[in-house]
Design a protein around this motif. Sequence first.
Motif, PDB file in Angstrom:
ATOM      1  N   TYR A 107     -26.472 -59.511  -1.753  1.00  0.00           N
ATOM      2  CA  TYR A 107     -27.224 -58.718  -0.780  1.00  0.00           C
ATOM      3  C   TYR A 107     -26.310 -58.143   0.297  1.00  0.00           C
ATOM      4  N   SER A 108     -25.308 -58.920   0.715  1.00  0.00           N
ATOM      5  CA  SER A 108     -24.361 -58.442   1.725  1.00  0.00           C
ATOM      6  C   SER A 108     -23.566 -57.248   1.207  1.00  0.00           C
ATOM      7  N   VAL A 109     -23.108 -57.357  -0.032  1.00  0.00           N
ATOM      8  CA  VAL A 109     -22.365 -56.253  -0.636  1.00  0.00           C
ATOM      9  C   VAL A 109     -23.260 -55.023  -0.751  1.00  0.00           C
ATOM     10  N   ALA A 110     -24.496 -55.210  -1.191  1.00  0.00           N
ATOM     11  CA  ALA A 110     -25.426 -54.083  -1.317  1.00  0.00           C
ATOM     12  C   ALA A 110     -25.672 -53.424   0.034  1.00  0.00           C
ATOM     13  N   LEU A 111     -25.810 -54.221   1.077  1.00  0.00           N
ATOM     14  CA  LEU A 111     -26.021 -53.677   2.413  1.00  0.00           C
ATOM     15  C   LEU A 111     -24.805 -52.879   2.872  1.00  0.00           C
ATOM     16  N   LEU A 112     -23.611 -53.418   2.655  1.00  0.00           N
ATOM     17  CA  LEU A 112     -22.391 -52.706   3.052  1.00  0.00           C
ATOM     18  C   LEU A 112     -22.240 -51.395   2.291  1.00  0.00           C
ATOM     19  N   ILE A 113     -22.543 -51.417   1.015  1.00  0.00           N
ATOM     20  CA  ILE A 113     -22.439 -50.197   0.217  1.00  0.00           C
ATOM     21  C   ILE A 113     -23.469 -49.175   0.691  1.00  0.00           C
ATOM     22  N   SER A 114     -24.673 -49.635   1.014  1.00  0.00           N
ATOM     23  CA  SER A 114     -25.692 -48.716   1.541  1.00  0.00           C
ATOM     24  C   SER A 114     -25.240 -48.085   2.845  1.00  0.00           C
ATOM     25  N   ILE A 115     -24.647 -48.881   3.728  1.00  0.00           N
ATOM     26  CA  ILE A 115     -24.135 -48.345   4.994  1.00  0.00           C
ATOM     27  C   ILE A 115     -23.017 -47.331   4.725  1.00  0.00           C
ATOM     28  N   ALA A 116     -22.161 -47.635   3.762  1.00  0.00           N
ATOM     29  CA  ALA A 116     -21.092 -46.692   3.410  1.00  0.00           C
ATOM     30  C   ALA A 116     -21.675 -45.383   2.897  1.00  0.00           C
ATOM     31  N   TYR A 117     -22.737 -45.461   2.098  1.00  0.00           N
ATOM     32  CA  TYR A 117     -23.363 -44.237   1.590  1.00  0.00           C
ATOM     33  C   TYR A 117     -24.055 -43.458   2.706  1.00  0.00           C
ATOM     34  N   ILE A 118     -24.611 -44.152   3.684  1.00  0.00           N
ATOM     35  CA  ILE A 118     -25.177 -43.448   4.839  1.00  0.00           C
ATOM     36  C   ILE A 118     -24.054 -42.682   5.543  1.00  0.00           C
ATOM     37  N   ASN A 119     -22.914 -43.344   5.732  1.00  0.00           N
ATOM     38  CA  ASN A 119     -21.762 -42.681   6.346  1.00  0.00           C
ATOM     39  C   ASN A 119     -21.293 -41.496   5.509  1.00  0.00           C
ATOM     40  N   MET A 120     -21.285 -41.655   4.188  1.00  0.00           N
ATOM     41  CA  MET A 120     -20.887 -40.546   3.318  1.00  0.00           C
ATOM     42  C   MET A 120     -21.875 -39.397   3.448  1.00  0.00           C
ATOM     43  N   GLY A 121     -23.162 -39.726   3.561  1.00  0.00           N
ATOM     44  CA  GLY A 121     -24.168 -38.686   3.755  1.00  0.00           C
ATOM     45  C   GLY A 121     -23.907 -37.887   5.017  1.00  0.00           C
ATOM     46  N   CYS A 122     -23.389 -38.558   6.049  1.00  0.00           N
ATOM     47  CA  CYS A 122     -23.024 -37.856   7.290  1.00  0.00           C
ATOM     48  C   CYS A 122     -21.826 -36.935   7.070  1.00  0.00           C
ATOM     49  N   ALA A 123     -20.967 -37.266   6.124  1.00  0.00           N
ATOM     50  CA  ALA A 123     -19.727 -36.514   5.914  1.00  0.00           C
ATOM     51  C   ALA A 123     -19.873 -35.366   4.923  1.00  0.00           C
ATOM     52  N   ILE A 124     -20.890 -35.403   4.062  1.00  0.00           N
ATOM     53  CA  ILE A 124     -20.978 -34.353   3.051  1.00  0.00           C
ATOM     54  C   ILE A 124     -21.565 -33.080   3.638  1.00  0.00           C
ATOM     55  N   ALA A 179     -26.802 -36.535  10.124  1.00  0.00           N
ATOM     56  CA  ALA A 179     -25.893 -35.415  10.400  1.00  0.00           C
ATOM     57  C   ALA A 179     -26.646 -34.217  10.965  1.00  0.00           C
ATOM     58  N   ARG A 180     -27.848 -34.019  10.501  1.00  0.00           N
ATOM     59  CA  ARG A 180     -28.627 -32.860  10.957  1.00  0.00           C
ATOM     60  C   ARG A 180     -29.235 -33.069  12.339  1.00  0.00           C
ATOM     61  N   TYR A 181     -29.797 -34.251  12.572  1.00  0.00           N
ATOM     62  CA  TYR A 181     -30.557 -34.474  13.797  1.00  0.00           C
ATOM     63  C   TYR A 181     -29.807 -35.253  14.880  1.00  0.00           C
ATOM     64  N   LEU A 182     -28.767 -35.966  14.497  1.00  0.00           N
ATOM     65  CA  LEU A 182     -27.973 -36.747  15.460  1.00  0.00           C
ATOM     66  C   LEU A 182     -26.482 -36.500  15.211  1.00  0.00           C
ATOM     67  N   PRO A 183     -25.998 -35.299  15.504  1.00  0.00           N
ATOM     68  CA  PRO A 183     -24.610 -34.961  15.158  1.00  0.00           C
ATOM     69  C   PRO A 183     -23.551 -35.847  15.810  1.00  0.00           C
ATOM     70  N   LYS A 184     -23.806 -36.345  17.007  1.00  0.00           N
ATOM     71  CA  LYS A 184     -22.820 -37.223  17.662  1.00  0.00           C
ATOM     72  C   LYS A 184     -22.716 -38.555  16.926  1.00  0.00           C
ATOM     73  N   VAL A 185     -23.846 -39.088  16.496  1.00  0.00           N
ATOM     74  CA  VAL A 185     -23.849 -40.329  15.722  1.00  0.00           C
ATOM     75  C   VAL A 185     -23.147 -40.088  14.390  1.00  0.00           C
ATOM     76  N   ALA A 186     -23.428 -38.963  13.768  1.00  0.00           N
ATOM     77  CA  ALA A 186     -22.803 -38.632  12.482  1.00  0.00           C
ATOM     78  C   ALA A 186     -21.288 -38.537  12.625  1.00  0.00           C
ATOM     79  N   LYS A 187     -20.833 -37.931  13.709  1.00  0.00           N
ATOM     80  CA  LYS A 187     -19.394 -37.797  13.933  1.00  0.00           C
ATOM     81  C   LYS A 187     -18.732 -39.174  14.025  1.00  0.00           C
ATOM     82  N   PHE A 188     -19.384 -40.096  14.743  1.00  0.00           N
ATOM     83  CA  PHE A 188     -18.865 -41.464  14.844  1.00  0.00           C
ATOM     84  C   PHE A 188     -18.851 -42.148  13.474  1.00  0.00           C
TER      85      PHE A 188
END
Length: 182
Positions: free
Chosen positions: A11-28, A158-167
């Motif tokens: 579950y920890s690995v799945a959570l970390l991967i999900s967070i990484a994909y959220i970050n990737m979504g901010c970058a694409i 990325a669309r609605y919170l650009p400062k958060v996305a940048k971080f």
Amino acid sequence: KKTIASKLFGYSVALLISIAYINMGCAIDLDVIKEGIKRPIGPSIGFVCQFLIMPLISFCLGYAFYDNAPMRLGLFVTGASPGGGASNIWTVMFGVNLNLSVTMTAVSTFAAFFMMPLWLFTLGRVIFSDGDIVIPYYKIVTYAFCLVVPLSIGIAIARYLPKVAKFLVKILKPMALFLILF
């Protein structure tokens, strides 16, 4: 049976991967992905390699190196399976085209619904003549869901919170390194 510790680890690995994909979504960049879909040279090359060349090579290597059917079948199924999300993590680490990587991962995952059964019921029958092969549709759906939902959350951020996305984009590379080591 899985122990509580191994479930918690999973579950920890799945959570970390999900967070990484959220970050990737901010970058694409959706415009780049749309352009890639309009002119699908990269995804087409990936599809041909993933679902035509790799299954044929794994089938031949299975017969060249193994004399038992279960090992041949295992190698063949691995060769006919979709590419994993780990490639996206490596893409981030090496600073290459994340948009193309995510697009190809999505194409590969969704194409697996049709291509894996096709290969398993054609060349797979040669390896196991009884044809009693179970296609892991549930796992494929779960993987597709776990790819699309976090990426969508990241795109919304990325669309609605650009400062958060940048971080989140700034911490993407260190997070990718952590996932690789973890």
